[in-house]
Scaffold this motif. Structure first.
Motif, PDB file in Angstrom:
ATOM      1  N   VAL A   1      29.901  46.306  -4.111  1.00  0.00           N
ATOM      2  CA  VAL A   1      29.343  47.488  -3.948  1.00  0.00           C
ATOM      3  C   VAL A   1      28.233  47.615  -2.811  1.00  0.00           C
ATOM      4  O   VAL A   1      27.297  46.758  -2.779  1.00  0.00           O
ATOM      5  CB  VAL A   1      28.915  47.839  -5.429  1.00  0.00           C
ATOM      6  CG1 VAL A   1      28.234  49.145  -5.096  1.00  0.00           C
ATOM      7  CG2 VAL A   1      29.768  48.032  -6.507  1.00  0.00           C
TER       8      VAL A   1
ATOM      9  N   LYS B   1      25.835  50.337  -0.905  1.00  0.00           N
ATOM     10  CA  LYS B   1      25.334  51.687  -0.539  1.00  0.00           C
ATOM     11  C   LYS B   1      24.268  52.082   0.589  1.00  0.00           C
ATOM     12  O   LYS B   1      23.447  51.128   0.695  1.00  0.00           O
ATOM     13  CB  LYS B   1      24.682  52.354  -1.923  1.00  0.00           C
ATOM     14  CG  LYS B   1      24.434  53.962  -1.967  1.00  0.00           C
ATOM     15  CD  LYS B   1      23.932  54.212  -3.143  1.00  0.00           C
ATOM     16  CE  LYS B   1      23.673  55.696  -3.166  1.00  0.00           C
ATOM     17  NZ  LYS B   1      23.330  56.686  -4.337  1.00  0.00           N
TER      18      LYS B   1
ATOM     19  N   ALA C   1      31.673  56.006   3.590  1.00  0.00           N
ATOM     20  CA  ALA C   1      31.440  56.369   2.512  1.00  0.00           C
ATOM     21  C   ALA C   1      33.015  56.574   1.534  1.00  0.00           C
ATOM     22  O   ALA C   1      33.919  57.068   2.238  1.00  0.00           O
ATOM     23  CB  ALA C   1      30.698  57.449   2.147  1.00  0.00           C
TER      24      ALA C   1
ATOM     25  N   GLU D   1      29.904  53.046  -1.154  1.00  0.00           N
ATOM     26  CA  GLU D   1      29.883  53.763  -2.348  1.00  0.00           C
ATOM     27  C   GLU D   1      30.044  55.415  -2.036  1.00  0.00           C
ATOM     28  O   GLU D   1      29.388  55.804  -0.779  1.00  0.00           O
ATOM     29  CB  GLU D   1      28.473  53.515  -3.303  1.00  0.00           C
ATOM     30  CG  GLU D   1      28.551  52.383  -4.048  1.00  0.00           C
ATOM     31  CD  GLU D   1      29.506  52.331  -5.123  1.00  0.00           C
ATOM     32  OE1 GLU D   1      29.455  53.267  -5.995  1.00  0.00           O
ATOM     33  OE2 GLU D   1      30.632  51.695  -4.892  1.00  0.00           O
ATOM     34  N   ASP D   2      30.408  56.190  -2.655  1.00  0.00           N
ATOM     35  CA  ASP D   2      30.605  57.562  -2.528  1.00  0.00           C
ATOM     36  C   ASP D   2      29.059  58.034  -2.421  1.00  0.00           C
ATOM     37  O   ASP D   2      28.327  57.634  -3.153  1.00  0.00           O
ATOM     38  CB  ASP D   2      31.150  58.257  -3.863  1.00  0.00           C
ATOM     39  CG  ASP D   2      32.692  58.014  -3.563  1.00  0.00           C
ATOM     40  OD1 ASP D   2      33.190  57.735  -2.619  1.00  0.00           O
ATOM     41  OD2 ASP D   2      33.117  58.324  -4.813  1.00  0.00           O
TER      42      ASP D   2
ATOM     43  N   SER E   1      27.115  57.552   0.127  1.00  0.00           N
ATOM     44  CA  SER E   1      26.254  56.656   0.955  1.00  0.00           C
ATOM     45  C   SER E   1      26.299  57.475   2.404  1.00  0.00           C
ATOM     46  O   SER E   1      27.400  58.288   2.739  1.00  0.00           O
ATOM     47  CB  SER E   1      26.891  55.376   1.148  1.00  0.00           C
ATOM     48  OG  SER E   1      27.013  54.650   0.214  1.00  0.00           O
TER      49      SER E   1
END
Length: 68
Positions: free
Chosen positions: A5, A7, A49, A54-55, A57
């Motif tokens: 993960v 970000k 992203a 991560e969504d 970002s």
């Protein structure tokens, strides 16, 4: 082993990269990839992203610049 993960959050004059341990390993692998002596100046990687990040970002571009 956890899923990586990563970000990226950006604001004026600052970027914040947060990651779990697997995400940090993945980011380190990408940086080592850019340090490969067989790669040319200007070679770059896009981390996007929802794909690599991560969504939500900000996108991240890692670029090799041998003039620095």
């Amino acid at each position: 082993m956890d899923e990586p993960v990563i970000k990226v959050q950006s604001s004026v004059g600052e970027a914040l990269i947060t990651a779990n341990a697997e995400g940090l390993r993945l980011l380190a692998e990408r940086l080592l990839e850019l340090a490969n002596p067989d790669l040319r100046n200007g070679y770059h990687l896009h981390l996007d992203a929802g794909v690599d990040l991560e969504d939500g970002s900000s996108g991240l571009v890692l670029e090799r610049d041998d003039s620095l």
